[in-house]
Design an enzyme around this catalytic site. Structure first.
Site, short mmCIF file in Angstrom:
data_model
loop_
_atom_site.label_atom_id
_atom_site.label_comp_id
_atom_site.label_asym_id
_atom_site.label_seq_id
_atom_site.Cartn_x
_atom_site.Cartn_y
_atom_site.Cartn_z
N TYR A 1 0.84 -1.20 0.00
CA TYR A 1 0.00 0.00 0.00
C TYR A 1 0.87 1.25 0.00
O TYR A 1 1.78 1.39 0.82
CB TYR A 1 -0.89 -0.03 1.25
CG TYR A 1 -1.85 1.13 1.41
CD1 TYR A 1 -2.29 1.88 0.33
CD2 TYR A 1 -2.34 1.46 2.67
CE1 TYR A 1 -3.18 2.93 0.50
CE2 TYR A 1 -3.24 2.51 2.85
CZ TYR A 1 -3.65 3.25 1.75
OH TYR A 1 -4.53 4.28 1.92
N CYS A 2 0.62 2.14 -0.96
CA CYS A 2 1.32 3.43 -1.04
C CYS A 2 2.84 3.19 -1.14
O CYS A 2 3.30 2.47 -2.01
CB CYS A 2 0.94 4.30 0.15
SG CYS A 2 1.55 5.99 0.07
N LEU A 3 3.65 3.78 -0.24
CA LEU A 3 5.09 3.56 -0.29
C LEU A 3 5.43 2.09 -0.13
O LEU A 3 6.44 1.62 -0.68
CB LEU A 3 5.79 4.36 0.81
CG LEU A 3 5.63 5.88 0.82
CD1 LEU A 3 6.50 6.48 1.92
CD2 LEU A 3 6.01 6.48 -0.51
#
Length: 584
Positions: free
Chosen positions: A315-317
């Site tokens: 998720y995300c980074l």
């Protein structure tokens, strides 16, 4: 004399002192500007101003445009300033003037004047010949922030809704707003902002899915969740969250916990909980995060479950890190991944949206100096950048509602999570910004992992990739660019909502819908707008579509694996959610 001794001999004894002084100077500037580089803004504004000054034709056009808007406003007044037939409509996302009180004079005229001024300044800061695209975007963004500061909704004399609130409460809303302001200032001074009494407690109301911490290193704890079904699929699922915030965005309350829902679908789920770095962790870099993060977790999962194949979600980074790890695994012949899911995660950074407007050498020099001083970037500093992207919703509306109207919103689980930030170590965040955001090394095959460059073209495992429609952190068109970097099968899903709310989209959530279209392995890459036109729309939660995708790539269910493996060095260490999640 050797090269090393020559370099030592040629070194200026003032180098270290000079570097320290420069870092201290830039850190001081960052402290005054909130981390925003004044040099970046000055360069952009001067580029715009000089080219506009040298463009008499464009200035004439803007003068004519201003006169037309003035006449349009006069005509609006002449026809009774009818609130039902405005001269200009606000943008769809602008809710500042929705209340019917803004349709009554003189407030309708005030609102219309502001909107026309805003529209004129947009025209004035765009389309100037000779201005670089980046400088144009920075100038337009900066002027928009300044205009938002002076919006009529922000002031008592020009806001009829606020005036009505003051009358209805006998002025007590201002007293309560002042009390809330003082409480927030006091909490900020103590360093306890966002950590007061909360109706949600970690481990009880949120991050409460049952499990055990079965592994811990200096950077992360690995949680194994207890099965809730008699049988589980043979492929476990590893969740790699972003380290800028805590992992329980995916394990909020019982009704909207993605982890809890996934366990209920018959999967053995493991999630990483990142350590909150301190000054001593300043030298942790991206390679440390890869090795001590997903790679260490995969080794633990393999030892505990014996599974030859593992699903992984980032998720995300965390998705960016997972993509790097997966590319290195593919390069090295490690075939443990059964499928990879990326949620709002960028792998190509040439168009990262408004967050990338201020990612240049001047801005990164300022950020490096801020982090150099402490050894980390504080979550509040990064949170300020995110708030700036949506200043209407996250800054000025909060000031209006809380400090003038005296109304503190009732906390929910997502708000509690959002206030529970983490820090980022100097080496990792500097590397991330310089090599990925600024130089786009991952997409262009220059990013090094394990001593050698990695290429996303090596990825062959099927992917489920999710973008969100109103994402200001990882714009969905940027996320979509994974199609251009690999020939792997990609099931791309676009869901309504933003970076967080679009992901926390449990089945049964009202007004949720998504578009989904699969690009087969080795199929042609489709441009984002063409994909948008062709992908069918579906009502409901993307979780269910993802569940079907996982199921199609998983084996027959059988008995669940043990909780940990003491004989292999993975004994249960504590109950979930562990200790790292509690670090402040």
């Amino acid at each position: 004399m050797t090269d090393t001794s020559s370099a030592q001999a040629d070194a200026d004894p003032l180098d270290g002192i000079a570097q320290t002084l420069d870092h201290a100077s830039f850190a001081a500037i960052a402290g005054v500007t909130g981390g925003l580089s004044p040099f970046t803004v000055a360069q952009a504004m001067s580029d715009w101003a000089l080219h506009l000054a040298a463009s008499p034709g464009r200035r004439l056009e803007l003068l004519a445009k201003g006169m037309r808007k003035s006449l349009r406003l006069i005509d609006y007044v002449a026809h009774g300033a009818d609130g039902e037939h405005p001269a200009i409509e606000p943008l769809p996302q602008d809710r500042r003037f929705d209340d019917s009180a803004w349709k009554m004079p003189p407030y309708n005229l005030i609102a219309q004047s502001f909107l026309m001024t805003q529209q004129w300044w947009h025209a004035a800061t765009t389309g100037i010949s000779g201005v670089g695209a980046r400088h144009e975007a920075v100038t337009s963004f900066t002027l928009r922030q300044i205009l938002d500061m002076f919006a009529p909704s922000n002031f008592i004399p020009t806001n009829p809704v606020l005036q009505r609130r003051i009358v209805d409460t006998g002025g007590m809303c201002l007293v309560e707003g002042a009390r809330l302001l003082m409480a927030d200032i006091e909490a900020l001074a103590r360093g306890t902002a966002g950590s007061g009494d909360q109706p949600f407690q970690i481990g009880r109301d949120i991050a409460a899915t049952k499990g055990k911490v079965i592994y811990r290193n200096r950077l992360m704890e690995l949680i194994q969740y207890e099965p809730t079904t008699a049988k589980v699929r043979p492929e476990p699922v590893l969740i790699v969250p972003a380290w800028i915030m805590k992992y329980y965005i995916l394990d909020l309350s019982a009704h909207n916990s993605l982890i809890g829902w996934l366990v209920g679908q018959g999967y053995t789920v493991f999630a990483m909980s990142w350590h909150n770095p301190v000054s001593a962790d300043r030298d942790l870099d991206m390679e440390d995060y890869r090795l001590l993060g997903p790679m260490a977790a995969l080794d633990a999962i393999t030892a505990i479950t014996g599974a030859p194949k593992i699903h992984a979600l980032g998720y995300c980074l965390g998705g960016t890190l997972l993509a790097i790890a997966a590319a290195a695994m593919a390069r090295d012949g490690d075939e443990r991944l059964a499928g990879m899911t990326l949620l709002a995660a960028q792998t190509e950074f040439s168009e990262p949206g408004e967050l990338g407007l201020f990612i240049d050498e001047a801005q990164l020099n300022l950020l490096d100096s801020m982090m150099w001083e402490r050894g980390y970037l504080d979550s509040g500093q990064m949170g300020g950048a995110f708030q700036m992207l949506r200043s209407n919703d996250l800054v000025w509306s909060r000031i209006l509602n809380e400090y003038l109207m005296g109304e503190r919103p009732i906390a929910n689980d997502l708000m509690v999570w959002n206030a529970d930030g983490t820090r980022m170590p100097f080496a990792m965040h500097s590397e991330y910004l310089h090599k990925l955001f600024l130089k786009n090394d991952l997409a262009e095959g220059r990013f090094v992992a394990g001593g050698m460059p990695v290429s996303l073209s090596a990825l062959k495992t099927p992917m489920f990739v999710v973008g969100t429609q109103t994402d200001h952190v990882a714009p969905w068109r940027s996320v979509h660019k994974i199609h251009m970097l690999t020939d792997a099968e990609i099931c791309f899903t676009l869901t309504n909502g933003g970076h967080n709310a679009g992901i926390v989209s449990e089945p049964g959530h009202k007004n949720r819908h998504y578009q989904l279209l699969t690009r087969p392995a080795c199929g042609p890459a489709m441009a984002p707008d063409l994909w948008l036109a062709q992908a069918p729309d579906h009502p409901g939660s993307w979780w269910e579509a993802w569940g079907e995708w996982l199921s199609a790539r998983s084996g027959k269910a059988g008995p669940p694996p043990p909780m940990g493996a003491p004989d292999k060095g993975y004994a249960p260490l504590a109950d979930a959610p562990g200790s790292y999640i509690l670090e402040k």
